[in-house]
Design an enzyme around this catalytic site. Sequence first.
Site, PDB file in Angstrom:
ATOM      1  CG  ASN A  79      -7.486  -2.509  -6.286  1.00 33.02           C
ATOM      2  OD1 ASN A  79      -6.554  -3.277  -6.090  1.00 33.02           O
ATOM      3  ND2 ASN A  79      -7.813  -1.591  -5.390  1.00 33.02           N
ATOM      4  CG  ASP A 114      -2.105   0.856   1.098  1.00 34.38           C
ATOM      5  OD1 ASP A 114      -2.282   1.471   0.031  1.00 34.38           O
ATOM      6  OD2 ASP A 114      -2.889   0.941   2.071  1.00 34.38           O
ATOM      7  NE  ARG A 165      -3.961   6.915  -7.622  1.00 36.78           N
ATOM      8  CZ  ARG A 165      -3.861   6.562  -6.347  1.00 36.78           C
ATOM      9  NH1 ARG A 165      -3.596   7.468  -5.431  1.00 36.78           N
ATOM     10  NH2 ARG A 165      -4.046   5.314  -5.980  1.00 36.78           N
TER      11      ARG A 165
HETATM   12  C1  FPP Z   1      -2.046   0.232  -3.360  1.00 41.60           C
HETATM   13  O1  FPP Z   1      -1.506   1.529  -3.293  1.00 41.60           O
HETATM   14  C2  FPP Z   1      -1.418  -0.479  -4.454  1.00 41.60           C
HETATM   15  C3  FPP Z   1      -2.081  -1.076  -5.480  1.00 41.60           C
HETATM   16  C4  FPP Z   1      -3.544  -1.104  -5.612  1.00 41.60           C
HETATM   17  C5  FPP Z   1      -1.345  -1.722  -6.566  1.00 41.60           C
HETATM   18  C6  FPP Z   1      -0.183  -2.526  -6.110  1.00 41.60           C
HETATM   19  C7  FPP Z   1       0.628  -2.925  -7.263  1.00 41.60           C
HETATM   20  C8  FPP Z   1       1.965  -2.905  -7.292  1.00 41.60           C
HETATM   21  C9  FPP Z   1       2.808  -2.492  -6.152  1.00 41.60           C
HETATM   22  C10 FPP Z   1       2.708  -3.367  -8.475  1.00 41.60           C
HETATM   23  C11 FPP Z   1       2.378  -4.784  -8.761  1.00 41.60           C
HETATM   24  C12 FPP Z   1       3.294  -5.374  -9.676  1.00 41.60           C
HETATM   25  C13 FPP Z   1       3.036  -6.438 -10.451  1.00 41.60           C
HETATM   26  C14 FPP Z   1       4.114  -7.091 -11.140  1.00 41.60           C
HETATM   27  C15 FPP Z   1       1.676  -6.963 -10.680  1.00 41.60           C
HETATM   28  P1  FPP Z   1      -2.476   2.767  -3.535  1.00 41.60           P
HETATM   29  O2  FPP Z   1      -2.504   3.071  -4.973  1.00 41.60           O
HETATM   30  O3  FPP Z   1      -3.816   2.475  -2.932  1.00 41.60           O
HETATM   31  O4  FPP Z   1      -1.730   3.882  -2.732  1.00 41.60           O
HETATM   32  P2  FPP Z   1      -2.406   5.101  -1.937  1.00 41.60           P
HETATM   33  O5  FPP Z   1      -3.249   4.485  -0.847  1.00 41.60           O
HETATM   34  O6  FPP Z   1      -1.231   5.844  -1.410  1.00 41.60           O
HETATM   35  O7  FPP Z   1      -3.213   5.885  -2.925  1.00 41.60           O
END
Ligand code: FPP
Length: 256
Positions: free
Chosen positions: A81, A33, A46
Amino acid sequence: MKEINNIESRTEDAKEYFDATGLIPEHVAIIMDGNGRWAKKRQLKRSAGHKAGMDQVKTIAKHASKRGVKVLTLYAFSTENWKRPLNEVNYLMQLPVDFFSSFMPEIMEADIKVMMIGHPSDLPKKTRKVMEKAIEETKDNNGMVLNFAVNYGGRKEILDAVKEIAIMVEKGALKADKINEKVFEEHLMTSSLSEQQNVDLMIRTSGEERLSNFLLWQNAYSEFHFSSLLWPDFGEVDFDEALRIYQKRNRRFGGL
Ligand code: FPP
């Protein structure tokens, strides 16, 4: 008060306390996260945060494998998501394509076996194909399992298992009084992880302290580690710190 973003002090802590010969959790699961906040802090889009998050997946996967972790399950995309703006969803769906096109040689080198839990049929074709290809190409590898949760939701996983079992009972293939934890686990998406299907250590970054529908059954007895670092900042020393804390915990599984 220790400065959490000070890499030197984090490295010193890890060196001082981490015991490479100590108990290593067999199954580590991570809610990665904070990509969005990481980007915002740098006045970036983002998508730049997700790209940095993907690069950190490479670092942590190699490191966890080196530490002797047997299964690393990463929450890459939840069934919730899809509610994000279309351009962000599209970017997240492209990430596995970029990830495997650049990281496959290192995956092979480290003998890592790629697996996936979630619902592939709802993914864009290119995402599904690249995941299937990575799973196929690494199926004979014998090292750490790198298990991606993509379009995954814990409640749906449990409901699907309940439905499968109900159908078996309806058909007379299973008696209701024979349903136990072992039978139930055979119907979860993690069943092929067999001995390691339950999580030992669950890590969530970015200071949020909730499970967000991730591996609800499998986390029943896991140890939780919440890091205030944003996922793209969560490095090898921070992973070691989580292992160190795990090593100091006394897991009793409900006993004394
Ligand atoms: C949450 O952070 C993250 C995600 C929904 C996506 C996670 C994906 C990756 C780290 C890359 C994955 C890689 C592969 C190879 C599939 P957020 O966007 O909710 O962060 P925020 O809460 O700060 O907005």
